[in-house]
Design a protein around this motif. Structure first.
Motif, short mmCIF file in Angstrom:
data_model
loop_
_atom_site.label_atom_id
_atom_site.label_comp_id
_atom_site.label_asym_id
_atom_site.label_seq_id
_atom_site.Cartn_x
_atom_site.Cartn_y
_atom_site.Cartn_z
N ASP B 89 -41.81 18.90 -14.73
CA ASP B 89 -41.05 19.58 -13.69
C ASP B 89 -41.81 19.59 -12.36
O ASP B 89 -41.26 19.32 -11.30
N ALA B 90 -43.10 19.86 -12.45
CA ALA B 90 -43.91 19.92 -11.22
C ALA B 90 -44.05 18.55 -10.58
O ALA B 90 -43.97 18.41 -9.36
N GLU B 93 -40.96 17.58 -8.75
CA GLU B 93 -40.85 18.21 -7.44
C GLU B 93 -41.80 17.57 -6.44
O GLU B 93 -41.45 17.41 -5.27
N ASN B 96 -40.08 14.55 -5.38
CA ASN B 96 -38.95 14.92 -4.51
C ASN B 96 -39.43 15.15 -3.07
O ASN B 96 -38.82 14.67 -2.12
N ILE B 97 -40.52 15.86 -2.95
CA ILE B 97 -41.05 16.15 -1.61
C ILE B 97 -41.56 14.87 -0.95
O ILE B 97 -41.27 14.59 0.23
N GLY B 100 -38.61 12.68 -0.01
CA GLY B 100 -37.91 13.24 1.16
C GLY B 100 -38.63 12.90 2.45
O GLY B 100 -38.01 12.53 3.45
N LYS B 103 -38.15 9.18 3.10
CA LYS B 103 -36.81 8.94 3.65
C LYS B 103 -36.77 9.26 5.14
O LYS B 103 -36.22 8.49 5.93
N LEU B 112 -30.76 10.86 -0.94
CA LEU B 112 -31.90 10.87 -1.86
C LEU B 112 -31.38 11.18 -3.25
O LEU B 112 -30.55 12.08 -3.41
N SER B 113 -31.85 10.44 -4.23
CA SER B 113 -31.43 10.73 -5.61
C SER B 113 -32.14 11.98 -6.12
O SER B 113 -33.06 12.50 -5.48
N LEU B 114 -31.73 12.43 -7.27
CA LEU B 114 -32.49 13.46 -7.95
C LEU B 114 -33.72 12.81 -8.58
O LEU B 114 -33.69 11.62 -8.91
N PRO B 115 -34.81 13.55 -8.75
CA PRO B 115 -36.01 12.94 -9.34
C PRO B 115 -35.86 12.75 -10.85
O PRO B 115 -35.20 13.55 -11.53
N PRO B 158 -26.95 13.07 -6.46
CA PRO B 158 -26.21 14.34 -6.31
C PRO B 158 -24.72 14.06 -6.21
O PRO B 158 -24.31 13.06 -5.62
N PRO B 159 -23.92 14.92 -6.78
CA PRO B 159 -22.48 14.71 -6.77
C PRO B 159 -21.92 14.84 -5.36
O PRO B 159 -22.46 15.56 -4.53
N VAL B 161 -18.76 16.24 -4.02
CA VAL B 161 -17.53 16.97 -4.29
C VAL B 161 -16.74 17.10 -2.99
O VAL B 161 -17.27 17.63 -2.01
#
Lengths: 121, 170
Positions: B89-90, B93, B96-97, B100, B103, B112-115, B158-159, B161
């Motif tokens: 999990d860490a 993240e 992800n940072i 980001g 990008k 950006l996709s999810l990690p 990410p979706p 909607v």
């Protein structure tokens, strides 16, 4: 004060809670949500006074959560805590009714500056 | 214009970005390095960047040794003995940072996709040309950031909607 924290990372939710404390905002009730849809459900059941949300999340993104809240008539203060802080995203967030956008990695000072108008110490 | 065509030209900025991210997340001094990652189990986070104008996609990978990844998880989650799931999990993240920030360095109109993160004994392997790698050293251990002109398999995005659909969620 009730604060709803939405992030799909458990680590980041814990960091946000800790940073709130470091920014001087202690003693508030914290509710955690694992994505935007979970946050929307918990908003409806818990009626928080502030929402701190990641942008990129599964099921429902942060911006979709914000737009859903505003569409329902909610004016709850809403601040993004996200890894992307481009001017375009800040504009999108502001246009949707966000209080602000705190970019990761962040500091306690960034939290204090962004949240001072709505959170009591 | 492919926003990722000039990837090699921003390698220095990419290295500085990695140093900044690692330093901030671990709350430790970090510095650029040319040292390779050590052998052994690694914690790896992968993401994708999708330029919404050209529809070009690149992959971003952050890789570090398991020992440093446990320190990272302990710092992020205030845990003395983080479990493997906490480490994953860490590291997700951290990825992800870093992605980001990557990008923001490369393009504006992008998603950006999810990690996707895991512990692995597999070495880094991307054979396509054009991969850019930068490394930072922190606490004596190396963190590696790779940006590749390829899309990693199995990433979740990410979706999207439609706004009109959100009314039904009131």
């Amino acid at each position: 004060m009730k604060i709803l924290i939405a992030d799909d990372s458990k680590a980041m939710r814990m960091i946000v809670v800790r940073t709130l404390r470091q920014a001087g905002f202690s003693g508030h009730d914290v509710i955690e949500a694992v994505d935007g849809r979970d946050a929307l459900t918990k908003y409806q059941s818990e009626a928080p006074d502030l929402v701190l949300s990641d942008w990129n999340m599964p099921e429902m993104t942060g911006i979709e959560l914000l737009r859903a809240l505003r569409a329902s008539g909610s004016q709850v203060p809403f601040c993004f805590v996200t890894s992307e802080g481009s001017p375009e995203m800040r504009e999108t967030a502001a246009a949707a009714g966000a209080l602000g956008l705190i970019a990761k990695p962040f500091t306690a000072e960034a939290f204090a500056d962004a949240l001072e108008p709505v959170v009591s110490a | 214009v492919n926003p990722f065509a000039g990837l090699a030209a921003v390698r220095t900025e990419l290295g500085a970005t990695l140093v900044d991210v690692v330093s901030a997340v671990l709350v430790q001094e970090a510095a650029p390095t040319e040292e390779p990652l050590g052998p052994g189990t690694a914690a790896v986070a992968r993401l994708g960047i999708h330029d919404t104008v050209t529809h070009v996609r690149v992959g971003v990978e952050v890789r570090l040794g398991l020992g440093l990844a446990r320190v990272l998880a302990g710092e992020m989650m205030a845990l003395a003995s983080p479990q493997d799931e906490d480490v994953v999990d860490a590291v997700a993240e951290l990825g992800n940072i870093a992605a980001g920030a990557t990008k923001a360095l490369l393009c504006q109109d992008a998603r950006l996709s999810l990690p996707s993160a895991a512990l692995t004994d597999e070495p880094f392997e991307i054979s396509e040309p054009g991969v850019q790698q930068v490394r930072a050293v922190v606490l004596g251990h190396v963190v590696q950031l790779s940006v590749a002109p390829t899309e990693f398999d199995g990433l979740l995005w990410p979706p999207a909607v439609p706004n009109e659909a959100l009314g039904g969620l009131r």
